[in-house]
Structures are given as C-alpha cells and as structure tokens.
Design an enzyme around this catalytic site. Structure first.
Site, PDB file in Angstrom:
ATOM      1  N   LYS A  81     -22.012 -17.828  16.235  1.00 29.90           N
ATOM      2  CA  LYS A  81     -21.904 -17.072  17.500  1.00 29.90           C
ATOM      3  C   LYS A  81     -21.524 -17.992  18.679  1.00 29.90           C
ATOM      4  CE  LYS A  81     -26.763 -17.101  18.987  1.00 29.90           C
ATOM      5  NZ  LYS A  81     -27.880 -16.269  19.461  1.00 29.90           N
ATOM      6  N   ASP A  82     -21.665 -19.320  18.504  1.00 27.83           N
ATOM      7  CA  ASP A  82     -21.282 -20.278  19.553  1.00 27.83           C
ATOM      8  C   ASP A  82     -19.834 -20.752  19.429  1.00 27.83           C
ATOM      9  OD1 ASP A  82     -23.814 -20.241  20.684  1.00 27.83           O
ATOM     10  OD2 ASP A  82     -24.537 -21.922  19.470  1.00 27.83           O
ATOM     11  N   ARG A 129     -25.918 -10.218  27.413  1.00 30.71           N
ATOM     12  CA  ARG A 129     -26.000  -9.121  26.435  1.00 30.71           C
ATOM     13  C   ARG A 129     -27.440  -8.649  26.278  1.00 30.71           C
ATOM     14  NH1 ARG A 129     -27.926  -9.238  21.508  1.00 30.71           N
ATOM     15  NH2 ARG A 129     -28.055 -11.501  21.553  1.00 30.71           N
ATOM     16  N   ARG A 130     -28.353  -9.606  26.110  1.00 30.41           N
ATOM     17  CA  ARG A 130     -29.768  -9.242  25.970  1.00 30.41           C
ATOM     18  C   ARG A 130     -30.305  -8.634  27.261  1.00 30.41           C
ATOM     19  NH1 ARG A 130     -31.100 -14.917  22.977  1.00 30.41           N
ATOM     20  NH2 ARG A 130     -30.611 -14.277  20.836  1.00 30.41           N
ATOM     21  N   ARG A 147     -32.756 -21.446  29.873  1.00 27.28           N
ATOM     22  CA  ARG A 147     -31.938 -22.356  29.079  1.00 27.28           C
ATOM     23  C   ARG A 147     -32.840 -23.382  28.415  1.00 27.28           C
ATOM     24  NH1 ARG A 147     -26.970 -23.825  30.520  1.00 27.28           N
ATOM     25  NH2 ARG A 147     -27.013 -24.826  28.483  1.00 27.28           N
ATOM     26  N   ARG A 153     -38.156 -23.747  25.344  1.00 30.76           N
ATOM     27  CA  ARG A 153     -38.301 -22.355  25.766  1.00 30.76           C
ATOM     28  C   ARG A 153     -39.703 -21.838  25.419  1.00 30.76           C
ATOM     29  NH1 ARG A 153     -32.492 -19.332  24.527  1.00 30.76           N
ATOM     30  NH2 ARG A 153     -31.198 -21.157  24.883  1.00 30.76           N
ATOM     31  N   CYS A 241     -19.340 -15.218  26.031  1.00 29.57           N
ATOM     32  CA  CYS A 241     -20.686 -14.999  26.559  1.00 29.57           C
ATOM     33  C   CYS A 241     -20.669 -14.872  28.085  1.00 29.57           C
ATOM     34  CB  CYS A 241     -21.639 -16.092  26.102  1.00 29.57           C
ATOM     35  SG  CYS A 241     -21.258 -17.683  26.793  1.00 29.57           S
TER      36      CYS A 241
END
Length: 309
Positions: A81-82, A129-130, A147, A153, A241
């Site tokens: 996805k990156d 998106r989230r 981030r 996190r 993104c």
C-alpha cells in the site's frame, strides 16, 4: 546467483517484513546467501507533518529504490500500500506475497469498540481515508494526526494522548501487538474499506531475468489479482494518500467482490460503490469501477479533497 541483499527500512514492521521474505526465500533457495541492508527513508524522518502534505507514499520507497539502482541491493520489501503505481526504469514489482488480514482495527486502553468511545474522543490516525470513514460512523470524534512507527504510536496511546488509535490489522498480527493494549476492535469491510493493497507485501527488484525467476516462488495468485484491481483503481483515479480513497477486492472461489469509497476528509461528501465480478474478468475491473465513479464526479470530488489539505 549466490548472494542477495534486501534493502529495508529500519522500523520494527519493515524489518519483520524483510525477515519474513528472507526466510521464505531461504526455504526455496537453501544455498543462497541473503542479507539485510537498513536504510532510513524520508517517511521515517519527516514525522511532524501528515503524509498527505509532504509527498505521500513514495517517501517510504525512494531511498530503497535508489540503493537498488546503485547495485547496493537487489530487492526491497514494501507494504504494497506504500508503493506508487509507477516504478523507476530498471525496477519492477517482482512478486506479491500471500496477503495478511486486510481490515483496519481500533486499539484502545479503555474502550472496547467504536460505539463505546465517549463523545469527542481523541482518535489518532494519519490516514485521510480512515478519518473520512470514522467521521461517517461517528461525526462527533476528534480525529488527530498520528505519525511515527507502530511502537511509538502505541506508546502515545498508553500515555493517554489518545482514547484510541487506528492501525492496519496486518501490522498488529505481524508484530504480535494484541498483548500491548487492552482492547482491539476489528472494523468490518462494511464499516471501513481498507487502502489499496492493505495487508499485502510487494517485492520490488532489479529487472533481471535470473533474479525474477528466483523471486517467482514468493508470488501469490489470489493476492496478485486482488491488488492488481485495487492498484488499477487508484491509478485510474490518479489518487494516492493525498486524498481519501478506500478500495478492496476480495477473491473467493471464482468471484471477486469489490468495494470502493472516496470523498472529502471531513466526510461531508462521499461516493461509494461495490460490485461482484467473475475472476476471469479481473484484468480491467479496477479501471471500470474507477470510470464508473469518475462519471459520477469522482475526479472533481478528489480535487476538492486535495484543496482541503
């Protein structure tokens, strides 16, 4: 080929992914010497701003790609996805390994589910998106950019800077993070559509026949088909993104269910669609669904989303 060097980021998740691919390759090619070479990418250094504002996905791949082009490494392992849709000349997406869980999950020290979060709860995520889909479900939440690597996190969550944070379930599984927090709530695909290629690993390599033959053992047909649809959808919409887009293709037997969503980060405007196709028709499925949404104003909506950053 007797020796293979894997270029990798130094985060815990990136190292796990590279070690996993190293072990998978070692099982098939027992005499091959495989080593890992760690690199720091811009995405690992620039932690103060949301990804959407500082250049998006390529921030996690550029340094690794440059190391391969300098012949310092032969392959790099990425969260697919990156990985942007286009590859530098001389590099290719050599394999896509079997997919982990695709869904997103909410982690919390105090609250069992999204519904149990108090009004105005602080929820950490860097993903637009989230953010968009969270606000669709709970418009009262306070979504704050988060981030850093997975462990930092989680530490912020433990320090009570957030009531909850959102991570990909795949990363939680790979790093055995279930024991780090008290509660994990798994979003269904109806609640939150994942990012393109979420849960899949992409193996990027130098475009050489011998090397590509060696990496073929890593490729998973079902994951390759699903991620082809998802990446084609993103590519057709020209969205990374920097804009909120969710797309998921799920192959079961001979049918593929595709879900898609896009819109504004504040969820004030969205477009959503889904369809079921036969496996044999997958080649242009992402393109067709993207064009269907484009006919409903998707490109204009995404430009509006970009202007809101």
């Amino acid at each position: 080929m007797k020796e293979l060097i894997i270029a990798t980021r130094k985060s815990a998740l990136a190292l796990w992914q590279s070690e996993f691919i190293k072990e998978s390759l070692q099982k098939e090619h027992k005499n091959l010497k495989i080593t890992l070479e760690g690199f720091k990418t811009k995405g690992d250094v620039l932690l103060d701003s949301p990804l959407a504002k500082i250049g998006g996905k390529g921030l996690f791949t550029k340094e690794l790609e440059e190391s391969m082009l300098r012949n310092e490494a032969q392959i790099a392992v990425h969260s697919l996805k990156d990985v942007p849709s286009f590859f530098p000349k001389g590099l290719v997406l050599a394999a896509v390994s079997k997919r982990e869980a695709v869904n997103d999950a909410m982690l919390s020290m105090e609250f069992q589910s999204l519904a149990s979060l108090p009004k105005g709860a602080r929820v950490g995520t860097t993903s637009l998106r989230r953010k968009m889909q969270l606000l669709l479900l709970r418009p009262d939440l306070n979504i704050i950019s988060l981030r850093g690597n997975v462990n930092s996190r989680i530490q912020k969550l433990k320090n009570k800077e957030f009531e909850a944070i959102i991570l990909a379930r795949a990363g939680i599984n790979r790093l055995n993070l279930d024991k780090e927090v008290n509660f994990i709530y798994d979003f269904s695909l109806e609640e939150m559509i994942p990012a393109a290629s979420q849960g899949a690993l992409g193996i990027e390599s130098i475009d050489e026949a011998e090397l590509l033959g060696l990496l073929k053992c890593l490729d998973d047909e079902a994951t390759r088909i699903e991620t082809h649809i998802e990446r084609q959808f993103i590519e057709t919409l020209e969205g990374g993104c920097q804009v909120p887009i969710g797309i998921n293709a799920s192959l079961k037997e001979d049918k593929i269910k595709i879900r898609a969503i896009l819109g504004l980060p504040d969820a004030s405007e969205i477009l959503k669609d889904e369809l079921v196709i036969l496996k044999k028709d997958y080649e242009n499925a992402g393109l067709n669904l993207a064009n269907k949404l484009i006919s409903k104003g998707a490109k204009e909506l995404l430009k509006k989303a970009e202007a809101m950053l």
